[in-house]
Design an enzyme around this catalytic site. Structure first.
Site, PDB file in Angstrom:
ATOM      1  N   ASN A 252      -7.143  29.304  19.618  1.00 41.26           N
ATOM      2  CA  ASN A 252      -6.870  28.408  19.114  1.00 41.26           C
ATOM      3  C   ASN A 252      -5.948  27.310  19.654  1.00 41.26           C
ATOM      4  OD1 ASN A 252      -6.965  29.116  16.475  1.00 41.26           O
ATOM      5  ND2 ASN A 252      -5.879  31.559  16.234  1.00 41.26           N
ATOM      6  N   ASP A 261      -9.843  28.684  12.341  1.00 42.88           N
ATOM      7  CA  ASP A 261     -10.459  28.841  11.146  1.00 42.88           C
ATOM      8  C   ASP A 261     -11.587  29.086  10.915  1.00 42.88           C
ATOM      9  OD1 ASP A 261      -7.912  30.009   9.999  1.00 42.88           O
ATOM     10  OD2 ASP A 261      -7.337  28.103   8.928  1.00 42.88           O
ATOM     11  N   GLU A 288      -7.594  37.946  13.841  1.00 40.24           N
ATOM     12  CA  GLU A 288      -9.780  37.567  14.560  1.00 40.24           C
ATOM     13  C   GLU A 288     -10.343  38.962  14.225  1.00 40.24           C
ATOM     14  OE1 GLU A 288      -6.984  39.051  17.951  1.00 40.24           O
ATOM     15  OE2 GLU A 288      -7.266  38.137  16.391  1.00 40.24           O
TER      16      GLU A 288
END
Length: 384
Positions: A252, A261, A288
């Site tokens: 991320n 995403d 996650e």
């Protein structure tokens, strides 16, 4: 042919749903029905003695025009105006026609039908308003009966035409009443189907993760409790799996939340593809993390499945440059299973089975990630 007929009462229904659509359809249908019901009387007046029945004939032409105007009014979205026009025109027509030909033709009987047509034509009608409208219609009927008896008709209808008109009026009232009851029954059925569909949609929505389209933690809890209860009743095996994306925070940080995403969605697609048949369930547990419920899947089958899952995600070759130039996204997986014989009587330890899979996941991550670790529930049960 049916579609052509439906098109006749469709003006104003486009883009509308539910009760409003049914109200508009009914208003259009009644406008067409009243036009059709008036036509036989008009034919009689015209061919039998037009000179004698000129007045009622011309008035009916005006009434028919007003009935047909209901369709363009609905097309223009003036739904309340259309409904009000229909009801007023009907009540006035019945009164005027009875004035000309008397009560012997039975035209005033249609007042009884229009007394309960009103409740279909108006949404959220107050009880007092409905009672007042019923009283007004009842008063019109009584006035017509007392003011225009058959023997005092301005343009009387001779026998046997009078009897035929009366029979036609009775048939028309019964037909319209039957049609309204049928439409009311259809409306109830349609409303129930819409309610069932909406409830199912809301239930699915409350059990679905919006990002991945998988189930959410609520769906996981329901499935786990259901399968645990089934396992307590009959022989079988139940397996749970916890799956975590390795180094997802670094992913991320480097690729951004949009990239994260997309990564989760790709992993969800793999899970969905491998668990295409219920009652097996894949959910997004949070962040996650993903969880699987695998009824009827024993330890060996679960380990094979999870190894295939781990390998399939690695083969996606999703770059994880936060971990290095050539690094790709991988997952760590923890598996736990139990059999009917392992369960203690009268206990609900479904959450403990999921916790056992989570402990296996922790070991997989501690051992270097990108691997599958299995732990049996039986060992946890003995510790307890």
């Amino acid at each position: 042919m049916i579609e052509v007929i439906k098109t006749c009462w469709s003006p104003g229904t486009k883009g509308t749903q539910g009760a409003l659509r049914r109200q508009i359809e009914l208003c259009n249908q009644l406008g067409l029905f009243c036009t059709a019901a008036t036509t036989p009387y008009q034919l009689f007046y015209y061919f039998y003695d037009f000179a004698a029945y000129r007045g009622v004939f011309l008035f009916n032409l005006v009434f028919i025009t007003v009935y047909l105007s209901v369709l363009p009014l609905n097309h223009l979205r003036w739904h309340t105006t259309a409904s009000t026009t229909l009801v007023l025109n009907s009540c006035i027509q019945l009164f005027v026609v009875t004035f000309f030909i008397g009560t012997g033709a039975g035209v005033s009987l249609f007042y009884f039908t229009f007394a309960f047509v009103i409740i279909f034509l108006y949404q959220n009608l107050r009880r007092r308003t409905y009672v007042a409208l019923l009283a007004a219609i009842g008063l019109l009927y009584l006035m017509a009966q007392f003011l225009f008896p058959a023997e005092a008709a301005r343009t009387p209808v001779p026998s046997p035409w009078l009897e035929a008109m009366y029979a036609g009026s009775v048939a028309g009232v019964l037909t319209l009443s039957g049609v309204l009851l049928h439409l009311f029954h259809r409306a109830i059925d349609r409303a129930e189907k819409e309610l069932t569909f909406n409830n199912r949609y809301l239930e699915d929505l409350s059990n679905t993760d919006p990002l991945t389209g998988l189930g959410n933690r609520r769906a996981l809890g329901e499935a786990l409790n259901r399968e645990w209860a089934r396992l307590a009743r009959q022989s079988g095996v139940l397996t749970t799996v916890m799956c975590d994306v390795d180094h997802f925070k670094r992913f991320n940080d480097h690729h951004g939340h949009d990239g994260g995403d997309r990564c989760l969605q790709q992993i969800a697609d793999v899970l969905r593809g491998m668990l295409s048949q219920p009652p097996a369930l894949a959910v997004r547990y949070g962040g996650e993390e993903f969880a699987l419920v695998l009824p009827g899947t024993d330890a060996q089958q679960a380990r094979i499945l999870c190894e295939r899952l781990r390998s399939a995600i690695e083969r996606l070759r999703i770059p994880n440059r936060g971990m290095g130039e050539h690094a790709v996204v991988t997952v760590s997986i923890g598996v736990a299973s139990t059999e009917h014989a392992d369960l203690r009587p009268h206990t609900d330890d479904s959450k403990r089975l999921l916790k056992r899979a989570d402990e296996a996941l922790y070991q997989a991550k501690a051992n270097g990630r990108n691997q599958v670790v299995y732990l049996s529930y039986q060992g946890l049960a003995k510790q307890a």
